[in-house]
Design a protein around this motif. Structure first.
Motif, PDB file in Angstrom:
ATOM      1  N   MET A  27       0.844  -1.199   0.000  1.00 25.43           N
ATOM      2  CA  MET A  27       0.000   0.000   0.000  1.00 25.43           C
ATOM      3  C   MET A  27       0.877   1.247   0.000  1.00 25.43           C
ATOM      4  SD  MET A  27      -3.163  -0.808   2.598  1.00 25.43           S
ATOM      5  CE  MET A  27      -2.106  -1.130   4.017  1.00 25.43           C
ATOM      6  N   GLN A  28       0.434   2.260  -0.733  1.00 26.73           N
ATOM      7  CA  GLN A  28       1.145   3.521  -0.824  1.00 26.73           C
ATOM      8  C   GLN A  28       0.395   4.584   0.001  1.00 26.73           C
ATOM      9  OE1 GLN A  28       4.065   4.526  -2.533  1.00 26.73           O
ATOM     10  NE2 GLN A  28       3.693   6.372  -1.336  1.00 26.73           N
ATOM     11  N   PRO A  29       0.948   5.042   1.129  1.00 28.95           N
ATOM     12  CA  PRO A  29       0.272   6.066   1.923  1.00 28.95           C
ATOM     13  C   PRO A  29      -0.020   7.311   1.067  1.00 28.95           C
ATOM     14  CG  PRO A  29       2.106   5.158   3.139  1.00 28.95           C
ATOM     15  CD  PRO A  29       2.224   4.623   1.734  1.00 28.95           C
ATOM     16  N   THR A  30      -1.191   7.894   1.277  1.00 32.14           N
ATOM     17  CA  THR A  30      -1.646   8.998   0.431  1.00 32.14           C
ATOM     18  C   THR A  30      -2.289  10.085   1.273  1.00 32.14           C
ATOM     19  OG1 THR A  30      -1.999   7.494  -1.448  1.00 32.14           O
ATOM     20  CG2 THR A  30      -3.175   9.605  -1.499  1.00 32.14           C
ATOM     21  N   LEU A  31      -1.978  11.319   0.942  1.00 32.20           N
ATOM     22  CA  LEU A  31      -2.574  12.494   1.564  1.00 32.20           C
ATOM     23  C   LEU A  31      -3.500  13.157   0.556  1.00 32.20           C
ATOM     24  CD1 LEU A  31      -2.589  14.776   3.841  1.00 32.20           C
ATOM     25  CD2 LEU A  31      -0.750  15.845   2.495  1.00 32.20           C
ATOM     26  N   VAL A  32      -4.737  13.457   0.959  1.00 36.83           N
ATOM     27  CA  VAL A  32      -5.698  14.152   0.097  1.00 36.83           C
ATOM     28  C   VAL A  32      -6.082  15.463   0.769  1.00 36.83           C
ATOM     29  CG1 VAL A  32      -7.945  14.077  -1.036  1.00 36.83           C
ATOM     30  CG2 VAL A  32      -6.583  11.986  -0.849  1.00 36.83           C
ATOM     31  N   LEU A  33      -5.776  16.573   0.111  1.00 33.33           N
ATOM     32  CA  LEU A  33      -6.127  17.896   0.613  1.00 33.33           C
ATOM     33  C   LEU A  33      -7.318  18.425  -0.180  1.00 33.33           C
ATOM     34  CD1 LEU A  33      -2.591  19.562   0.958  1.00 33.33           C
ATOM     35  CD2 LEU A  33      -3.871  18.219   2.648  1.00 33.33           C
ATOM     36  N   ASN A  34      -8.416  18.661   0.512  1.00 32.95           N
ATOM     37  CA  ASN A  34      -9.616  19.237  -0.095  1.00 32.95           C
ATOM     38  C   ASN A  34      -9.577  20.743   0.172  1.00 32.95           C
ATOM     39  OD1 ASN A  34     -12.139  20.029  -0.910  1.00 32.95           O
ATOM     40  ND2 ASN A  34     -13.258  18.591   0.383  1.00 32.95           N
ATOM     41  N   VAL A  35      -9.082  21.506  -0.800  1.00 27.66           N
ATOM     42  CA  VAL A  35      -8.916  22.954  -0.655  1.00 27.66           C
ATOM     43  C   VAL A  35     -10.135  23.624  -1.287  1.00 27.66           C
ATOM     44  CG1 VAL A  35      -7.403  24.926  -1.030  1.00 27.66           C
ATOM     45  CG2 VAL A  35      -6.431  22.628  -0.793  1.00 27.66           C
ATOM     46  N   VAL A  36     -11.090  23.970  -0.464  1.00 26.61           N
ATOM     47  CA  VAL A  36     -12.402  24.420  -0.952  1.00 26.61           C
ATOM     48  C   VAL A  36     -12.270  25.703  -1.778  1.00 26.61           C
ATOM     49  CG1 VAL A  36     -14.740  25.036  -0.283  1.00 26.61           C
ATOM     50  CG2 VAL A  36     -13.429  23.413   1.094  1.00 26.61           C
ATOM     51  N   GLY A  37     -12.889  25.704  -2.949  1.00 34.13           N
ATOM     52  CA  GLY A  37     -12.914  26.889  -3.793  1.00 34.13           C
ATOM     53  C   GLY A  37     -11.707  27.071  -4.683  1.00 34.13           C
ATOM     54  N   LEU A  38     -10.696  26.207  -4.561  1.00 39.25           N
ATOM     55  CA  LEU A  38      -9.492  26.318  -5.384  1.00 39.25           C
ATOM     56  C   LEU A  38      -9.837  26.008  -6.843  1.00 39.25           C
ATOM     57  CD1 LEU A  38      -6.360  26.746  -5.162  1.00 39.25           C
ATOM     58  CD2 LEU A  38      -6.189  24.235  -5.146  1.00 39.25           C
ATOM     59  N   THR A  39      -9.279  26.796  -7.765  1.00 39.87           N
ATOM     60  CA  THR A  39      -9.543  26.611  -9.194  1.00 39.87           C
ATOM     61  C   THR A  39      -8.222  26.576  -9.962  1.00 39.87           C
ATOM     62  OG1 THR A  39      -9.636  28.976  -9.725  1.00 39.87           O
ATOM     63  CG2 THR A  39     -11.673  27.942  -8.943  1.00 39.87           C
ATOM     64  N   PRO A  40      -8.217  26.064 -11.205  1.00 45.28           N
ATOM     65  CA  PRO A  40      -6.996  26.084 -12.013  1.00 45.28           C
ATOM     66  C   PRO A  40      -6.431  27.491 -12.202  1.00 45.28           C
ATOM     67  CG  PRO A  40      -8.577  24.571 -12.969  1.00 45.28           C
ATOM     68  CD  PRO A  40      -9.297  25.277 -11.850  1.00 45.28           C
ATOM     69  N   ALA A  41      -7.300  28.502 -12.284  1.00 45.63           N
ATOM     70  CA  ALA A  41      -6.838  29.878 -12.489  1.00 45.63           C
ATOM     71  C   ALA A  41      -6.061  30.411 -11.292  1.00 45.63           C
ATOM     72  CB  ALA A  41      -8.036  30.788 -12.777  1.00 45.63           C
ATOM     73  N   MET A  42      -6.215  29.789 -10.126  1.00 47.75           N
ATOM     74  CA  MET A  42      -5.528  30.254  -8.921  1.00 47.75           C
ATOM     75  C   MET A  42      -4.119  29.688  -8.776  1.00 47.75           C
ATOM     76  SD  MET A  42      -8.560  30.051  -6.074  1.00 47.75           S
ATOM     77  CE  MET A  42     -10.104  30.967  -6.245  1.00 47.75           C
ATOM     78  N   ILE A  43      -3.753  28.755  -9.624  1.00 46.68           N
ATOM     79  CA  ILE A  43      -2.424  28.151  -9.529  1.00 46.68           C
ATOM     80  C   ILE A  43      -1.431  29.053 -10.252  1.00 46.68           C
ATOM     81  CG2 ILE A  43      -1.043  26.095  -9.957  1.00 46.68           C
ATOM     82  CD1 ILE A  43      -3.405  25.748  -7.978  1.00 46.68           C
ATOM     83  N   GLY A  44      -0.588  29.741  -9.463  1.00 50.85           N
ATOM     84  CA  GLY A  44       0.340  30.688 -10.064  1.00 50.85           C
ATOM     85  C   GLY A  44       1.245  31.307  -9.023  1.00 50.85           C
ATOM     86  N   ALA A  45       1.576  32.565  -9.227  1.00 52.43           N
ATOM     87  CA  ALA A  45       2.556  33.237  -8.375  1.00 52.43           C
ATOM     88  C   ALA A  45       2.098  33.344  -6.927  1.00 52.43           C
ATOM     89  CB  ALA A  45       2.844  34.636  -8.933  1.00 52.43           C
ATOM     90  N   ALA A  46       0.792  33.473  -6.702  1.00 49.49           N
ATOM     91  CA  ALA A  46       0.278  33.612  -5.341  1.00 49.49           C
ATOM     92  C   ALA A  46       0.147  32.269  -4.630  1.00 49.49           C
ATOM     93  CB  ALA A  46      -1.087  34.321  -5.354  1.00 49.49           C
ATOM     94  N   SER A  47       0.401  31.170  -5.342  1.00 55.32           N
ATOM     95  CA  SER A  47       0.297  29.839  -4.729  1.00 55.32           C
ATOM     96  C   SER A  47       1.508  28.992  -5.131  1.00 55.32           C
ATOM     97  CB  SER A  47      -1.003  29.149  -5.169  1.00 55.32           C
ATOM     98  OG  SER A  47      -1.090  29.101  -6.589  1.00 55.32           O
ATOM     99  N   PRO A  48       2.714  29.393  -4.707  1.00 58.00           N
ATOM    100  CA  PRO A  48       3.933  28.711  -5.174  1.00 58.00           C
ATOM    101  C   PRO A  48       4.006  27.236  -4.807  1.00 58.00           C
ATOM    102  CG  PRO A  48       4.416  30.222  -3.353  1.00 58.00           C
ATOM    103  CD  PRO A  48       3.017  30.508  -3.800  1.00 58.00           C
TER     104      PRO A  48
END
Length: 458
Positions: free
Chosen positions: A1-22
Motif C-alpha cells: 500500500m502507498q500512503p496517500t494524503l488528500v487535501l480538499n482545498v475548498v474553492g481552489l480553481t486552475p486559475a488560482m495556480i500561479g505566483a500567489a500559490s507557489p
C-alpha cells in the motif's frame, strides 16, 4: 500500500495556480493538474459524498447541505452522522483489498458515528445557559484531549461566521501533520475550508481572495512537504468553483406572497411552519429544493418560481433524474439560479418580524443556508465592540443573543451550486503521481477510484 494524503482545498480553481500559490504550483509542475467536473448540486456535503462513494446525489442521498426531513417536519442543515450517506465508502473498498488499511478523516463532513479509523470534526458544547463553547469530536475518544492539549481549543469562531480566518485551516493543517506523524494512516483526508470564506465575502476576482490564497498555500505547503518527505502520494482537489454574484433571490417571500407559506408568530417574531405551508423552499447557495404538500400544486408553484428574476430553470419531478437529484429527500421541484444569482432562505416580509436566530450565526436552526453569517451587521455603529461585549457577557455566564449578523443579502459576492463552471474557474484535481491519471479532466464520481489507485498502484 502507498500512503496517500488528500487535501480538499475548498474553492481552489486552475486559475488560482500561479505566483500567489507557489507550493501548489510546484505540485502541479512536478505532478499533474486536471480540471475536475463537479456534480449538481456543487455544494460541500453533496460533492464530498460523491468523492467518497463514487455515486451521484440521487444514489448516495446527500441532495444538498441540508433538506426537509418529512418524517420530522423539520429542515436540518449540517448534520454529521455518517449513516446519512448511502452507499459503500472509499475506506470500505480499501479494507477489502487490504485489512491493514487505515483512514483518517479530518473535518470532511458526515464524520460522526463513522467507521473511519480516525475522525476529527467540530462539535461545540452547548451548556444550558445558552453559551456555545468551541470543541471537537474525535475518534478514538482519547484523541480529543490529545489534540486539545497539543494545539489548544479548535478555533470554531474562525471556522465560520464574521470572524472566519486562516486560524481554523491552520489548526486543521497542524492536526493533520500530527496525525501523520503519530498514527501514520494509509489515507489522510484533510478538509481546508479557508478560501470559501473570502470567496463568498468579496468574490473570486478580488484582491482579498489573492491575499487569502497565499495563506492557504502556505498551509498546503507544510502538509505537502511533510507528506513527500514521508514518501506519501499527494492529491489536492476542490469541490467547486465560486461564481461572482450580485442578485439574491428571495424565493420564499415570493411563495409567501402567493399564499403558499404559513408562519407561526412567537413573541412577535415569525417562524416558518413547514407542515402548514402549501409549499416552501430550502435554499442552498444556487439551488433550492421546493417541498410541496399537495401534488396538485406542483405546476402552480413551478409557474411562480419560474417567473422570478434570477431563476434559470425549475426541474419538475420527471426531470430531477436528469439533474441527478431523483431521491426521496429532494423537493418536489428543484430550482437552479442564474450564474450571478443565489437563493436566500428569508421568508418574512418585514425585518422586524425576522426570527431571533436570523441575526445570529446559527447554522442548525435556519431553514436554509445563510452566507450573510459571514458579515457583521453594518447598521451597528461599532459592530466589533458589540461582538466583544457580548462574548464577554457569555463567558461570564450571562444569557444573551449574539445578534450581530445583518439581513442585507446584497453583501454576498460569491456563491456556488452549479456544475457548469468554465474549466479555469471550476474545480481542480492535482496529483504528485502523474502516471496514475489520464487525460486532462476528471469527474467527481471518479475520485474514489483514483484515490484507491494511488493507494494500490499495482
Amino acid at each position: 500500500m502507498q500512503p496517500t494524503l488528500v487535501l480538499n482545498v475548498v474553492g481552489l480553481t486552475p486559475a488560482m495556480i500561479g505566483a500567489a500559490s507557489p507550493n501548489l504550483k510546484r505540485l502541479a509542475e512536478n505532478g499533474k493538474k486536471l480540471s475536475l467536473q463537479t456534480i449538481n448540486p456543487a455544494v460541500t456535503c453533496s460533492v464530498q459524498s460523491t468523492f467518497l462513494t463514487g455515486l451521484s446525489p440521487q444514489d448516495h442521498g446527500i441532495v444538498a447541505n441540508g433538506w426537509y426531513f418529512r418524517e420530522l417536519n423539520e429542515v436540518r442543515f449540517w448534520l454529521q452522522p455518517n449513516r446519512l450517506v448511502q452507499g459503500e465508502k472509499l475506506w470500505h473498498l480499501a479494507k477489502k483489498k487490504n485489512p491493514d488499511f487505515t483512514v483518517a478523516n479530518l473535518f470532511w463532513w458526515y464524520n460522526m458515528a463513522t467507521d473511519a479509523d480516525i475522525a476529527v470534526t467540530p462539535r461545540p458544547m452547548y451548556p444550558a445557559d445558552g453559551r456555545k463553547i468551541p470543541d471537537i469530536h474525535a475518534q478514538p475518544l482519547s484523541l480529543r484531549k490529545e489534540l486539545n492539549d497539543r494545539f489548544g481549543t479548535f478555533p470554531l469562531f474562525n471556522f465560520w461566521g464574521p470572524t472566519s480566518s486562516i486560524k481554523s485551516s491552520q489548526w486543521i493543517g497542524d492536526c493533520a501533520r500530527y496525525i501523520n506523524d503519530q498514527y501514520n494512516p494509509t489515507l489522510n483526508l484533510v478538509y481546508l475550508p479557508h478560501l470559501d470564506y473570502v470567496l463568498q465575502q468579496t468574490g473570486p476576482d478580488s484582491k482579498e481572495t489573492l491575499a487569502e490564497l497565499r495563506k492557504i498555500d502556505k498551509v498546503c505547503g507544510e502538509l505537502i512537504e511533510q507528506a513527500q518527505n514521508d514518501g506519501r502520494h499527494v492529491i489536492v482537489l476542490s469541490e467547486y468553483g465560486v461564481s461572482a454574484v450580485d442578485q439574491p433571490i428571495h424565493i420564499n417571500r415570493a411563495l409567501r406572497d402567493a399564499g403558499m407559506i404559513e408562519v407561526r408568530e412567537e413573541l412577535g417574531r415569525e417562524l416558518l411552519d413547514t407542515y402548514a405551508s402549501h409549499a416552501f423552499a430550502v435554499s442552498d447557495h444556487q439551488i433550492a429544493h421546493i417541498y410541496i404538500r399537495d401534488p396538485k400544486n406542483i405546476e402552480k408553484v413551478k409557474t411562480i418560481i419560474s417567473a422570478l428574476d434570477g431563476v434559470e430553470h425549475v426541474f419538475a419531478p420527471q426531470q430531477e433524474k436528469e439533474f441527478g437529484l431523483a431521491h426521496e429527500r429532494s423537493g418536489e421541484l428543484v430550482a437552479l439560479a442564474s450564474k450571478n444569482a443565489w437563493f436566500t432562505y428569508y421568508y418574512w416580509q418585514h425585518d422586524e418580524k425576522a426570527p431571533d436566530f436570523a441575526r445570529t450565526v446559527d447554522i442548525h436552526r435556519k431553514p436554509g443556508y445563510d452566507p450573510a453569517e459571514l458579515f457583521l451587521d453594518q447598521k451597528i455603529t461599532f459592530p466589533k465592540l458589540k461582538l466583544v461585549w457580548l462574548l464577554l457577557r457569555k463567558n461570564l455566564g450571562f444569557r444573551g443573543l449574539m445578534d450581530v449578523i445583518g439581513l442585507d443579502a446584497s453583501l454576498v459576492k460569491g456563491s456556488h451550486g452549479r456544475a457548469d463552471m468554465p474549466k479555469d474557474k471550476g474545480a481542480i484535481f492535482m496529483t504528485s503521481a502523474p502516471d496514475l491519471v489520464e487525460g486532462q479532466e476528471i469527474h467527481a464520481s471518479q475520485i474514489r477510484d483514483v484515490i484507491l489507485k494511488h493507494i494500490f498502484p499495482s
